[in-house]
Design a protein around this motif. Sequence first.
Motif, PDB file in Angstrom:
ATOM      1  N   MET A   1       0.827  -1.209   0.000  1.00  0.00           N
ATOM      2  CA  MET A   1       0.000   0.000   0.000  1.00  0.00           C
ATOM      3  C   MET A   1       0.859   1.255   0.000  1.00  0.00           C
ATOM      4  O   MET A   1       0.631   2.175  -0.746  1.00  0.00           O
ATOM      5  CB  MET A   1      -0.858  -0.015   1.263  1.00  0.00           C
ATOM      6  CG  MET A   1      -1.714   1.220   1.456  1.00  0.00           C
ATOM      7  SD  MET A   1      -2.497   1.117   3.088  1.00  0.00           S
ATOM      8  CE  MET A   1      -2.130   2.751   3.714  1.00  0.00           C
ATOM      9  N   HIS A   2       1.903   1.261   0.827  1.00  0.00           N
ATOM     10  CA  HIS A   2       2.713   2.478   0.966  1.00  0.00           C
ATOM     11  C   HIS A   2       4.097   2.238   0.401  1.00  0.00           C
ATOM     12  O   HIS A   2       4.763   1.285   0.774  1.00  0.00           O
ATOM     13  CB  HIS A   2       2.854   2.874   2.431  1.00  0.00           C
ATOM     14  CG  HIS A   2       1.545   3.199   3.051  1.00  0.00           C
ATOM     15  ND1 HIS A   2       0.832   4.315   2.700  1.00  0.00           N
ATOM     16  CD2 HIS A   2       0.819   2.552   3.971  1.00  0.00           C
ATOM     17  CE1 HIS A   2      -0.289   4.338   3.414  1.00  0.00           C
ATOM     18  NE2 HIS A   2      -0.316   3.292   4.184  1.00  0.00           N
ATOM     19  N   PHE A   5       7.963   3.211   2.418  1.00  0.00           N
ATOM     20  CA  PHE A   5       7.444   3.108   3.770  1.00  0.00           C
ATOM     21  C   PHE A   5       7.859   4.353   4.558  1.00  0.00           C
ATOM     22  O   PHE A   5       9.029   4.734   4.548  1.00  0.00           O
ATOM     23  CB  PHE A   5       8.037   1.852   4.406  1.00  0.00           C
ATOM     24  CG  PHE A   5       7.314   1.416   5.627  1.00  0.00           C
ATOM     25  CD1 PHE A   5       5.957   1.160   5.582  1.00  0.00           C
ATOM     26  CD2 PHE A   5       7.983   1.254   6.819  1.00  0.00           C
ATOM     27  CE1 PHE A   5       5.278   0.746   6.713  1.00  0.00           C
ATOM     28  CE2 PHE A   5       7.315   0.836   7.955  1.00  0.00           C
ATOM     29  CZ  PHE A   5       5.962   0.579   7.894  1.00  0.00           C
ATOM     30  N   PRO A   6       6.926   5.010   5.226  1.00  0.00           N
ATOM     31  CA  PRO A   6       7.242   6.319   5.797  1.00  0.00           C
ATOM     32  C   PRO A   6       8.128   6.266   7.036  1.00  0.00           C
ATOM     33  O   PRO A   6       8.043   5.342   7.838  1.00  0.00           O
ATOM     34  CB  PRO A   6       5.862   6.871   6.161  1.00  0.00           C
ATOM     35  CG  PRO A   6       5.040   5.665   6.430  1.00  0.00           C
ATOM     36  CD  PRO A   6       5.530   4.610   5.478  1.00  0.00           C
ATOM     37  N   SER A   7       8.943   7.289   7.159  1.00  0.00           N
ATOM     38  CA  SER A   7       9.673   7.501   8.402  1.00  0.00           C
ATOM     39  C   SER A   7       9.844   9.008   8.585  1.00  0.00           C
ATOM     40  O   SER A   7       9.556   9.785   7.682  1.00  0.00           O
ATOM     41  CB  SER A   7      11.021   6.793   8.384  1.00  0.00           C
ATOM     42  OG  SER A   7      11.893   7.446   7.498  1.00  0.00           O
ATOM     43  N   PHE A   8      10.296   9.388   9.754  1.00  0.00           N
ATOM     44  CA  PHE A   8      10.456  10.806  10.068  1.00  0.00           C
ATOM     45  C   PHE A   8      11.778  10.996  10.790  1.00  0.00           C
ATOM     46  O   PHE A   8      12.060  10.273  11.750  1.00  0.00           O
ATOM     47  CB  PHE A   8       9.320  11.285  10.968  1.00  0.00           C
ATOM     48  CG  PHE A   8       9.559  12.656  11.545  1.00  0.00           C
ATOM     49  CD1 PHE A   8       9.566  13.763  10.721  1.00  0.00           C
ATOM     50  CD2 PHE A   8       9.786  12.830  12.906  1.00  0.00           C
ATOM     51  CE1 PHE A   8       9.789  15.035  11.244  1.00  0.00           C
ATOM     52  CE2 PHE A   8      10.005  14.096  13.437  1.00  0.00           C
ATOM     53  CZ  PHE A   8      10.012  15.198  12.597  1.00  0.00           C
ATOM     54  N   THR A   9      12.572  11.937  10.321  1.00  0.00           N
ATOM     55  CA  THR A   9      13.838  12.228  10.983  1.00  0.00           C
ATOM     56  C   THR A   9      13.773  13.593  11.654  1.00  0.00           C
ATOM     57  O   THR A   9      13.508  14.606  11.008  1.00  0.00           O
ATOM     58  CB  THR A   9      15.005  12.181   9.986  1.00  0.00           C
ATOM     59  OG1 THR A   9      15.076  10.863   9.456  1.00  0.00           O
ATOM     60  CG2 THR A   9      16.326  12.514  10.680  1.00  0.00           C
ATOM     61  N   LEU A  76       9.902  21.056   9.514  1.00  0.00           N
ATOM     62  CA  LEU A  76       9.869  19.589   9.406  1.00  0.00           C
ATOM     63  C   LEU A  76       8.458  19.045   9.181  1.00  0.00           C
ATOM     64  O   LEU A  76       8.270  17.826   9.140  1.00  0.00           O
ATOM     65  CB  LEU A  76      10.476  18.944  10.661  1.00  0.00           C
ATOM     66  CG  LEU A  76      11.955  19.229  10.935  1.00  0.00           C
ATOM     67  CD1 LEU A  76      12.433  18.431  12.146  1.00  0.00           C
ATOM     68  CD2 LEU A  76      12.824  18.909   9.722  1.00  0.00           C
ATOM     69  N   ASN A  77       7.468  19.923   9.032  1.00  0.00           N
ATOM     70  CA  ASN A  77       6.083  19.448   8.876  1.00  0.00           C
ATOM     71  C   ASN A  77       5.706  18.474   9.967  1.00  0.00           C
ATOM     72  O   ASN A  77       5.208  17.357   9.700  1.00  0.00           O
ATOM     73  CB  ASN A  77       5.881  18.788   7.505  1.00  0.00           C
ATOM     74  CG  ASN A  77       5.560  19.798   6.426  1.00  0.00           C
ATOM     75  OD1 ASN A  77       5.004  20.865   6.701  1.00  0.00           O
ATOM     76  ND2 ASN A  77       5.917  19.487   5.192  1.00  0.00           N
ATOM     77  N   CYS A  78       5.910  18.870  11.210  1.00  0.00           N
ATOM     78  CA  CYS A  78       5.629  17.972  12.338  1.00  0.00           C
ATOM     79  C   CYS A  78       5.088  18.786  13.505  1.00  0.00           C
ATOM     80  O   CYS A  78       5.846  19.512  14.155  1.00  0.00           O
ATOM     81  CB  CYS A  78       6.900  17.232  12.758  1.00  0.00           C
ATOM     82  SG  CYS A  78       6.648  16.149  14.179  1.00  0.00           S
TER      83      CYS A  78
END
Lengths: 197, 197
Positions: A1-2, A5-9, A76-78
């Motif tokens: 599906m993705h 695969f998402p991650s965030f640093t 960081l869009n967070c």
Amino acid sequence: MHSPFPSFTLDLPAWAAHELTQLPSHIQAVEDRMRAVLNFARLNTEHQSGGPFAAGVFERDSGKLIIIGVNRVLPLNCSSAHAEITALTLAQQMLGTYDLGGPEMPAHQLVVNWSPCAMCFGAVLWSGIRSLVIAGADQEMMDITGFDEGPLPENWREELRKRGISFEEGVLREEALDGFRAFTATNPEVYNGRQGD
Amino acid sequence: MHSPFPSFTLDLPAWAAHELTQLPSHIQAVEDRMRAVLNFARLNTEHQSGGPFAAGVFERDSGKLIIIGVNRVLPLNCSSAHAEITALTLAQQMLGTYDLGGPEMPAHQLVVNWSPCAMCFGAVLWSGIRSLVIAGADQEMMDITGFDEGPLPENWREELRKRGISFEEGVLREEALDGFRAFTATNPEVYNGRQGD
């Protein structure tokens, strides 16, 4: 599906790497710790690398500087990348523990240029720090900047102390407010959550 | 002073990448969304990849699945890596925004297998989600697992609604509690903040 695969640093702005090298390894007086934090908050405004907030993690008794983090929400869009969470998370990575107050650890102190918001209050509780020092906790920061701290438990100071976190407020309050005024003078974007539909 | 310069990467366990590919792109019924979340919470226990909590971000009206996150505190050495923060942070990265409720965005819903802790309550407020669905909010999860949710504002449900976040609780509560019992049966490490010195 993705895919991918998402991650965030989560990291600090490039200027912070340089600034950290300019600081002494240990800072003894609480006012001097706050002064270093206020400088990072001002630099974050000047470099437009996030909101006007900074937070430092120190060994409470030796004054050893672990890290100073800054607000990284917009770049960081967070929405969770407040200064406190950035500093505590990076300190935990550096020290290799999810509990800064764990067995065999020296007591750690978090020094922040204003009071914790509704989220960071909880993050402080779970971080393992033993001491919280802030520049202020009244309405004036919100009046100057427009930032919303959100709803805290009414007795939040007592909740900190009940969990073994000593607490000091009002350290360099006027200097902190000057930093918020400098931020507001840049006519910045101020992100808050929803205020109702 | 610091070498290498610290950073932190938040991601999901490897098993979650596979599991996400097994789910439909859209899940219509709220109970089915919760069922998917409960499955991730159980898998996180089975794989010993974090605490027994999971949180899914969906488009509220279309049911489009954005991401399901899980608690990552122990494996990532990060006391803030609760399921809600993991899910919201990864969703914000995937959608390229710090505000899941920003202009031009569809309304997003967060579905979680228990009530937010003191930290995640604030993280929910700042995330931009428009809807929160939880399996329960009473003492029973804490009684079963020993996890401490920390102090919330007394009127936290009303604070959500005041900020435009609709709220539903009690969805698959018994199934959620079964998952917590399965976690406790593994005799796990349960990390809470300090409970006083």
